[in-house]
Each structure stands twice: as C-alpha cells, then as structure tokens.
Design a protein around this motif. Structure first.
Motif, PDB file in Angstrom:
ATOM      1  N   ASP A   1       3.086  14.369  -2.136  1.00 43.58           N
ATOM      2  CA  ASP A   1       3.693  13.232  -1.136  1.00 43.58           C
ATOM      3  C   ASP A   1       2.698  13.010  -0.074  1.00 43.58           C
ATOM      4  OD1 ASP A   1       5.480  12.655   1.145  1.00 43.58           O
ATOM      5  OD2 ASP A   1       6.879  13.695   0.286  1.00 43.58           O
ATOM      6  N   GLY A   2       2.691  11.753   0.133  1.00 45.96           N
ATOM      7  CA  GLY A   2       1.967  11.105   1.021  1.00 45.96           C
ATOM      8  C   GLY A   2       2.122  11.498   2.520  1.00 45.96           C
ATOM      9  N   GLY A   3       3.341  12.071   2.848  1.00 42.04           N
ATOM     10  CA  GLY A   3       3.631  12.230   4.264  1.00 42.04           C
ATOM     11  C   GLY A   3       2.981  13.620   4.627  1.00 42.04           C
ATOM     12  N   VAL A   4       2.280  14.405   3.543  1.00 43.80           N
ATOM     13  CA  VAL A   4       1.469  15.554   3.622  1.00 43.80           C
ATOM     14  C   VAL A   4       0.588  15.394   4.813  1.00 43.80           C
ATOM     15  CG1 VAL A   4       0.296  17.626   3.055  1.00 43.80           C
ATOM     16  CG2 VAL A   4       2.585  16.842   1.832  1.00 43.80           C
ATOM     17  N   THR A   5      -0.107  14.226   4.577  1.00 44.51           N
ATOM     18  CA  THR A   5      -1.560  14.075   5.373  1.00 44.51           C
ATOM     19  C   THR A   5      -1.700  12.747   5.835  1.00 44.51           C
ATOM     20  OG1 THR A   5      -2.218  12.909   3.029  1.00 44.51           O
ATOM     21  CG2 THR A   5      -2.953  15.107   3.344  1.00 44.51           C
ATOM     22  N   ASP A   6      -0.496  11.754   5.762  1.00 43.48           N
ATOM     23  CA  ASP A   6      -0.409  10.395   6.530  1.00 43.48           C
ATOM     24  C   ASP A   6       0.916  10.098   6.817  1.00 43.48           C
ATOM     25  OD1 ASP A   6      -1.023   8.307   8.141  1.00 43.48           O
ATOM     26  OD2 ASP A   6      -2.421   7.374   6.701  1.00 43.48           O
ATOM     27  N   SER A   7       1.774  10.742   7.541  1.00 41.38           N
ATOM     28  CA  SER A   7       3.344  10.235   7.422  1.00 41.38           C
ATOM     29  C   SER A   7       3.439   9.020   8.245  1.00 41.38           C
ATOM     30  CB  SER A   7       3.885  11.444   8.404  1.00 41.38           C
ATOM     31  OG  SER A   7       3.746  12.835   7.863  1.00 41.38           O
TER      32      SER A   7
ATOM     33  N   CYS B 200       0.729  -1.276  -0.009  1.00 44.33           N
ATOM     34  CA  CYS B 200       0.094   0.058   0.087  1.00 44.33           C
ATOM     35  C   CYS B 200       0.919   1.421  -0.034  1.00 44.33           C
ATOM     36  CB  CYS B 200      -1.104  -0.252   1.353  1.00 44.33           C
ATOM     37  SG  CYS B 200      -2.040   1.464   1.399  1.00 44.33           S
ATOM     38  N   VAL B 201       0.535   2.325  -0.868  1.00 44.24           N
ATOM     39  CA  VAL B 201       1.110   3.350  -0.928  1.00 44.24           C
ATOM     40  C   VAL B 201       0.423   4.725  -0.875  1.00 44.24           C
ATOM     41  CG1 VAL B 201       2.806   4.925  -2.464  1.00 44.24           C
ATOM     42  CG2 VAL B 201       3.035   2.298  -2.454  1.00 44.24           C
ATOM     43  N   VAL B 202       1.072   5.610   0.225  1.00 44.67           N
ATOM     44  CA  VAL B 202       0.202   6.717   0.608  1.00 44.67           C
ATOM     45  C   VAL B 202       0.391   7.867  -0.405  1.00 44.67           C
ATOM     46  CG1 VAL B 202      -0.504   8.068   2.544  1.00 44.67           C
ATOM     47  CG2 VAL B 202       0.146   5.831   2.859  1.00 44.67           C
ATOM     48  N   VAL B 203      -0.616   8.631  -0.941  1.00 51.87           N
ATOM     49  CA  VAL B 203      -0.326   9.674  -1.561  1.00 51.87           C
ATOM     50  C   VAL B 203      -1.229  10.740  -1.113  1.00 51.87           C
ATOM     51  CG1 VAL B 203       0.181   8.524  -3.616  1.00 51.87           C
ATOM     52  CG2 VAL B 203      -2.166   9.177  -3.300  1.00 51.87           C
TER      53      VAL B 203
ATOM     54  N   ALA C  23      -5.437  11.970   2.281  1.00 50.40           N
ATOM     55  CA  ALA C  23      -4.741  11.086   2.011  1.00 50.40           C
ATOM     56  C   ALA C  23      -5.328  10.172   1.029  1.00 50.40           C
ATOM     57  CB  ALA C  23      -4.128  10.229   3.264  1.00 50.40           C
ATOM     58  N   GLU C  24      -4.855   9.492   0.248  1.00 50.94           N
ATOM     59  CA  GLU C  24      -5.483   8.205  -0.612  1.00 50.94           C
ATOM     60  C   GLU C  24      -4.378   7.273  -0.634  1.00 50.94           C
ATOM     61  OE1 GLU C  24      -7.199   9.303  -4.321  1.00 50.94           O
ATOM     62  OE2 GLU C  24      -8.210  11.152  -3.551  1.00 50.94           O
ATOM     63  N   TYR C  25      -4.986   5.979  -0.933  1.00 54.14           N
ATOM     64  CA  TYR C  25      -3.871   4.757  -0.527  1.00 54.14           C
ATOM     65  C   TYR C  25      -4.285   3.890  -1.580  1.00 54.14           C
ATOM     66  CZ  TYR C  25      -4.642   6.590   3.992  1.00 54.14           C
ATOM     67  OH  TYR C  25      -4.575   7.459   5.294  1.00 54.14           O
ATOM     68  N   MET C  26      -3.058   3.525  -2.476  1.00 55.49           N
ATOM     69  CA  MET C  26      -3.168   2.921  -3.465  1.00 55.49           C
ATOM     70  C   MET C  26      -2.338   1.622  -3.607  1.00 55.49           C
ATOM     71  SD  MET C  26      -2.828   6.179  -6.603  1.00 55.49           S
ATOM     72  CE  MET C  26      -3.892   7.486  -6.480  1.00 55.49           C
ATOM     73  N   TYR C  27      -2.748   0.539  -4.275  1.00 50.79           N
ATOM     74  CA  TYR C  27      -2.228  -0.626  -4.292  1.00 50.79           C
ATOM     75  C   TYR C  27      -1.308  -1.199  -5.572  1.00 50.79           C
ATOM     76  CZ  TYR C  27      -4.704  -0.817   0.185  1.00 50.79           C
ATOM     77  OH  TYR C  27      -5.465  -0.217   1.232  1.00 50.79           O
TER      78      TYR C  27
ATOM     79  N   ILE D 159       2.700   5.922  -9.227  1.00 54.01           N
ATOM     80  CA  ILE D 159       2.113   5.928  -7.855  1.00 54.01           C
ATOM     81  C   ILE D 159       3.390   6.273  -7.093  1.00 54.01           C
ATOM     82  CG2 ILE D 159       1.084   4.587  -5.924  1.00 54.01           C
ATOM     83  CD1 ILE D 159      -0.587   3.324  -8.151  1.00 54.01           C
ATOM     84  N   LEU D 160       4.295   5.615  -6.946  1.00 52.85           N
ATOM     85  CA  LEU D 160       5.538   5.918  -6.128  1.00 52.85           C
ATOM     86  C   LEU D 160       5.988   7.170  -6.458  1.00 52.85           C
ATOM     87  CD1 LEU D 160       8.021   2.724  -6.384  1.00 52.85           C
ATOM     88  CD2 LEU D 160       6.226   3.344  -4.705  1.00 52.85           C
ATOM     89  N   ARG D 161       6.067   7.782  -7.771  1.00 58.20           N
ATOM     90  CA  ARG D 161       6.729   9.040  -7.890  1.00 58.20           C
ATOM     91  C   ARG D 161       5.582  10.264  -7.246  1.00 58.20           C
ATOM     92  NH1 ARG D 161       7.349  11.600 -13.992  1.00 58.20           N
ATOM     93  NH2 ARG D 161       7.927  13.840 -13.293  1.00 58.20           N
ATOM     94  N   ALA D 162       4.133   9.754  -7.370  1.00 61.59           N
ATOM     95  CA  ALA D 162       3.329  10.688  -6.641  1.00 61.59           C
ATOM     96  C   ALA D 162       3.593  10.749  -5.140  1.00 61.59           C
ATOM     97  CB  ALA D 162       2.136  10.392  -6.857  1.00 61.59           C
ATOM     98  N   SER D 163       3.791   9.425  -4.497  1.00 57.59           N
ATOM     99  CA  SER D 163       3.966   9.434  -3.082  1.00 57.59           C
ATOM    100  C   SER D 163       5.466  10.053  -2.668  1.00 57.59           C
ATOM    101  CB  SER D 163       4.058   7.918  -2.794  1.00 57.59           C
ATOM    102  OG  SER D 163       4.261   7.807  -1.303  1.00 57.59           O
ATOM    103  N   CYS D 164       6.284  10.176  -3.591  1.00 52.72           N
ATOM    104  CA  CYS D 164       7.408  11.035  -3.278  1.00 52.72           C
ATOM    105  C   CYS D 164       7.439  12.437  -3.772  1.00 52.72           C
ATOM    106  CB  CYS D 164       8.510  10.319  -3.934  1.00 52.72           C
ATOM    107  SG  CYS D 164       8.991   8.552  -3.290  1.00 52.72           S
TER     108      CYS D 164
END
Length: 360
Positions: A160-166, A111-114, A122-126, A137-142
């Motif tokens: 970056d997923g860390g903005v909303t769900d670090s 699961c990757v967080v964006v 936050a949204e969660y992608m698989y 998806i990885l590029r979006a998360s980073c």
C-alpha cells in the motif's frame, strides 16, 4: 506543467467519502489534467477519470460484505484477508467494469503511489490504461500490509502506497502541478497516533526491516504531510476538501448504512465548497497564464464561438474568451475542428469563461 492537479488520499472503505466528492465533481463537469492517488484513492481516481459516476460507491456498498472481497475464508484459502485477485479481476472487469473508452479519451495523467517493501520507500507509477485484467499497479497500491501478501512488480514486492506517502501533494508539485486540490478522508482536526503491536509488526515483516520501520514511523510522516497540506492551503497553492466531522470509519468498514452516510457527506461537502473551489480554479488560471507564454494561434470556428487551437501536448486550465449565449452553458461538451475537446466550467459571466481543455 499542469495548472491544477488532483491529490486523493486512501483510507480503505473510508475513501467512499472521496467517491462522493468526485461524483459531485462529475456532476459539475470538473476535470483535471493530472491526478495522483494512493491506495483506495487510486481506485477512485480511475473511476473518476473514466467518468464512471457512482462506480466506487456501488463497489463499496454492494460488495464490502461479500466474502470474496474480504473474509477469514480468503485468509485460509490464499493467505490474504483481502482478495486482491478477485477485486481487480472479476469485480473490476465483469461485475463493475470501467468504461475503458471514456478513460482512454480523457488523456489524463494518472500517478499511483506504491511502497517498495525492500527499500521501505514510496515509488510512483504511471499506468497508461487498464485493458489488461489484474491491474497490478492498482492492486499493489491497495495491498494493505497484514491483510495481503503484497504484489510483485518486476523483481520487487510492493505494498500500500499509504504506508510511505499517504498524501502525495509534494509529488504532485514535483510532477509539475502549479496548484492542487487535495481530498482527505480524515477530518480537519485529525492527527495520526503511533501504531501499537510493534513487536508483532516486526515479526510479520522480519524479511523487510525497512518496511517495518516505515510502518512504525508512518504517523510521524502523515502528520508532517498534514501540516504541509494546511500550509499549502494557507499560501493559496492548495484547496482542501475534508470531512467536516470525524467519520469514525475503520479501513475495512462493512456497515453499508455508515458507508452510504459517508458517501453523502463527501458529496455534500464538495457541493458546499463549490463556489470557493471555482474561485480557486480562477486563481489557478491566472497563475498558470503568468507562468507560460500562451502562443498566438488561429481560432477554430464553432458556430460563432471561438476556441483557440492549442499546440499538441498542451494541458491545463486557461481563460478563453467566448461570445457565448446562455444556451451554450447548457451544453457541457464542445468539439472543435482542430481536435480539442472542451469541458465548460460555468465559473463566470456570459462573455468570459474558464475552460478546461485536453488535446486529443
């Protein structure tokens, strides 16, 4: 339902700490049926699942100073300080490629967080595999806000997923993890402070007011998540590995000596806690067995050892009773006629072993 999941915080190049932790896990033969990663944590997750020991360390050490990685020159050329196109193209597929076959064989849920820029949530992608270049998806998360322009997935722009769900421990539980190992990239006493330059942030993200709000409120969310993580550890629902001292490492650190020290700290911290971690796994096994009814299945013969045939789709850590000899411990991987790959985790006595199993 997963017996135990793995939760990986991001942190840019500070996440080389996590690379050290995961390399220690690989050296010990530790695997998980479920991994959730944020930002650089998602990159660590992919290399870990693909059993690419040292890959993330090498990328950070060898390429952080490369202008193609991050530079003002990139900003002038394409408006992004971090060159995501190069990072998730040439670097990830030509210069330091993932072992795609090993990743596919792992059959691990990733699961990757964006962060959705429009909603500020936050949204969660698989993602299922990484055969196609670009890893959107990885590029979006980073996609670090301010250092990139984000990534368009479908009709929306993501950052970056860390903005909303670090630290997505709560989502790991929502996805069915009964227990979780959490790897942080800040020390145990860390508390995030409010971000400055609020006026500049509002100007940069004027098209995305909810994203702006998420960025400015991030410190509140992060500190609440930290509290939840420590509470989960106190209840016995989580095992936390974190730096034993402040790393003093900015997100875009380029000092290779410092990065190497942080990597070694991660490896050392993981090895120092290995006995406690294995005890946690043992508790997770007992909890998991009490939550599900293990079916009565015939045993597959394997040179005098017995491996229970598991139904399709069963994942997790459970207790198997083997007539193992000492020599069996030296063999980290066993394949049974029923198509189960078993990775031995030497947690126990010669007659009882805890076995991590994934159905192929």
């Amino acid at each position: 339902m997963y017996s135990c999941g793995l939760v990986l915080e991001g942190g840019g190049n500070r996440a080389i700490y996590t690379s050290g932790v995961l390399d220690a896990f690989m050296d010990q033969g530790i695997t998980f049926p479920y991994v959730i990663g944020v930002s650089a944590g998602s990159c660590n997750a992919v290399s870990y699942i693909g059993k690419c020991r040292g890959r993330q360390r090498d990328i950070s050490i060898q390429y952080s100073g490369d202008k193609r990685f991050m530079s003002l020159e990139n900003m002038i050329k394409n408006g992004e300080f971090l060159n995501g196109e190069w990072l998730f193209g040439e670097l990830s597929y030509d210069l330091s490629p993932l072992d795609q076959e090993a990743y596919d064989r792992a059959n691990t849920t990733l699961c990757v967080v964006v962060t959705n820029a429009l909603t500020g949530k936050a949204e969660y992608m698989y993602p299922k595999d990484f055969h196609k270049r670009g890893c959107p998806i990885l590029r979006a998360s980073c996609a670090l806000p301010g250092a990139t322009k984000g990534v368009v997935l479908g009709k929306d722009r993501y950052f970056d997923g860390g903005v909303t769900d670090s630290i997505p421990l709560a989502h790991a539980y929502e996805d069915g993890c009964q227990k979780a190992v959490v790897v942080l990239t800040q020390d145990r006493n860390y508390q995030k402070q409010p971000m400055g330059h609020a006026r500049l942030i509002r100007r940069i993200f004027r098209k995305y007011p909810l994203m702006t709000r998420a960025i400015l409120n991030r410190y509140k969310i992060y500190n609440r998540q930290l509290e939840a993580v420590w509470d989960a550890q106190g209840r016995g629902d989580a095992f936390v590995i974190a730096p034993d001292h402040p790393l003093h490492c900015p997100t875009l650190e380029r000092n290779t000596d410092k990065l190497e020290q942080i990597y070694q700290t991660g490896y050392r911290n993981a090895m120092e806690q290995m006995d406690a971690l294995k005890a946690f796994f043992s508790q997770a096994v007992s909890f998991y067995r009490n939550q599900i009814k293990m079916p009565d299945r015939p045993f597959c013969g394997l040179s005098g050892n017995k491996i229970p045939c598991m139904p399709s789709g069963t994942q997790g850590i459970f207790v198997c009773y083997f007539a193992f000899t000492a020599a069996a411990w030296a063999k980290p991987s066993l394949a049974s006629p029923c198509g189960v790959i078993s990775t031995v985790s030497p947690f126990c006595s010669s007659s009882t072993c805890i076995q991590s199993v994934t159905r192929i």
